[in-house]
Design a protein around this motif. Sequence first.
Motif, short mmCIF file in Angstrom:
data_model
loop_
_atom_site.label_atom_id
_atom_site.label_comp_id
_atom_site.label_asym_id
_atom_site.label_seq_id
_atom_site.Cartn_x
_atom_site.Cartn_y
_atom_site.Cartn_z
N SER A 19 2.37 16.64 -4.67
CA SER A 19 2.38 15.49 -5.69
C SER A 19 1.37 15.79 -6.96
N GLU A 20 0.09 16.30 -6.41
CA GLU A 20 -0.59 16.68 -7.67
C GLU A 20 -0.21 17.88 -8.73
N MET A 74 2.19 16.32 -11.02
CA MET A 74 1.62 15.42 -12.19
C MET A 74 1.15 16.33 -13.14
N SER A 102 4.06 9.29 -11.80
CA SER A 102 2.69 8.66 -11.61
C SER A 102 2.93 7.76 -10.38
N LYS A 103 3.90 6.99 -10.58
CA LYS A 103 4.38 5.89 -9.70
C LYS A 103 4.26 6.40 -8.19
N GLN A 144 3.44 9.29 -7.38
CA GLN A 144 2.14 9.63 -6.65
C GLN A 144 1.06 8.84 -6.23
N THR A 145 1.27 7.60 -6.95
CA THR A 145 0.54 6.61 -6.39
C THR A 145 0.90 6.29 -4.81
N ARG A 146 2.29 6.03 -5.00
CA ARG A 146 2.95 5.80 -3.56
C ARG A 146 2.67 6.87 -2.44
N ILE A 181 -0.09 8.67 -2.51
CA ILE A 181 -1.41 8.49 -1.97
C ILE A 181 -1.45 7.50 -1.03
N ASP A 182 -0.76 6.28 -1.63
CA ASP A 182 -0.87 5.01 -0.45
C ASP A 182 -0.32 5.71 0.73
N ASN A 242 -2.92 7.43 2.71
CA ASN A 242 -3.77 6.59 3.26
C ASN A 242 -3.44 6.05 4.37
#
Length: 700
Positions: A86-87, A90, A103-104, A106-108, A110-111, A114
Amino acid sequence: MKRKIIISIMTFFIISAIGATIASLHIKDFTETLNRIMNLRQLEDLHRQLFFSIRAVQSDLCLPAAAVGRGQQQSAADMAAMVQSSEKCMTCHHKPEVTARISKMQTRVIDYRNTVSLYRDAKKNTAQTEKMKLRATAIGNDVLDELEALLEQVNSKFSSIIQDARRRIIVAWLVLFGAMFVLLVLSIIVAVYLVRIVTHPINKLVNATRMIASGNLGYTIDHQGKDEFGELAAHFNSMSLSLKDGYAKLQQEIAERRKSEKQHAYDAFHDALTGLPNRALFMDRLEHVIIASHRRPGMPYYAVLFLDMDRFKVINDSLGHTIGDKVLIAVGHKLADCIRPGDTVARLGGDEFAILLENITELSHAIEVAERIKKKLSIPIDIKGHEVFASVSIGITLGTDEYERSEQVLRDADIAMYEAKGQGKSSYEIFDAKMHANIMDRMQLETDLRKAIELSEFTLYYQPIMNLKTQQLTGFEALVRWNHPKRGLIYPLEFIPLAEENNLIYPIGEWILREACRELKLLQTQHPMVPPLTMSINISRKQFTREDLAEKLSGYLAEYGVDPHTLALEITESMIMQNVDVAVKTMKQLRAMGVQLHIDDFGTGHSSLSYLHQFPVNALKIDRSFINRLSADGTNNEIITSIISLAKSLNCDVIAEGVEMEHQLSNIQELRCGYGQGFLFARPMALPAIESWIQKQKHL
């Protein structure tokens, strides 16, 4: 030409540079397209790696808790790979909307990471754990769906880029091929132009040299430029024109030389004065005639006429050489009028001419030509107001088989001419064998005469001269004789003319003068008389014309102590009349010395009575021909009477020669002739015989 080559090469390099620039631009665009393809390929790989990482995590979530626990390490690795993918995704450059989606996502991711991490850290088999698991699974499914959609977009974009890249590759190839083709065409054009620039002047120069080599001298190259070839063309044109001028001058020189050679050839065979053939051409034609006569025996005869002008020297001396030359020209023309076209008239030199008559059948034809010449020359020639009568003596030789060379024919014609000249002017003689014998005898006599001078074979005989009134001896006439070792005593008439002709008369004449002076002194000593004995000496024409005659005679008289008044020189009328002024001058010199002068053979010459009084003479000698005609009855004495009367008027003595008979003596005594000599008194005698003759005369 050099400038044109430089411009052509520069143009070629400029066009090549433009083509290379265009090709480089297309190559750069192609490179950028390839970079984009690589970026898309990398993005696709990252997305796939992320997709498979999430699926791996999802698979772990679907396992029982114990399995999840057991695969915790694998799930952690998958999560780390997922986060890493993912990184990396980006870090790529995308369009804004693509970047927002990434970017979205990537946020997902990361979520999702987590949530999965919370799930792993939660207590096992609790409701909250299940809830986290479900939540993580739902997030993972969303991420997978998003990734799948993104992959489809990437694949679509990749296909579009691939198609665009293919198109660009084709365009790049077309541009490269076009550039190469254009460069090739331009290279060919430049090469052809360069070849034309280089070869065209050379072709012009080669063509110009061919034109000159073919004879087109003066051919020039039409080139107005100021380049190297222009300078070369200018030099070539100058050289060509110089060559043309030089060739023209050479042609002119050759023409002039040919004309000069032709003129020289003409001059070599023609007389410069009359334009008639000369001796060389005459002898050549005669030689051909002789050879032809030997090749064809029995053919018609040929004849040669040798002509010599009579008394031509008188014309030169009286009228001058210019008039004499014109007379020769006129005579040459008249001779040419007397022959046929096929015959030859030539001037041999001086006043001698020759005629070659070809193809005659008999001697009478040559005689007819001689008669025609006599008649033609009987008409006077008018030269600048002077009427000149020219006559020739002709010798004729008829060609026979006996003649081998042209010199023989001309020699015999010359011999016949001399025989004709001896007969008098304007006559001709035909050659016979006796003439040749006489000439050979004459040549031998000339040889012997030269030896006689060296050996002193001459002697003097003396004939007494009597005083007809007192019958006493007054003197002698010295007469030379030649004591030839083989032929005996030779009289003057046989050798004196020959001596005069060959200039042998000078040494002979000097010997006679010296010897006569010596023996006169001896006679005067042996026979002293009052007045003393005199001596008469005949002198030749050539001796009389010499300027040193008086000086030499004075020396002889002084040498032997002879009184000049007792010496008399006998000269003829013709000798005086050849040059009256010179003759009178010489006679005055002799008379001033005291030497007596007698005119010998008076009445037979051509003296003018108007000049006779100018001649300081002491006596006239009547020629023996007049004495011989005297008859016993006293007839035929008119000429003698006239001579005696003339002598008395000039206060001169008269001496009669050739007194041989008594009636001749009686006649001349009656006519009161003062002196006489002849056989009646005594024959010429040698010095020793004079003593006895004088004693005999005293006894009588």
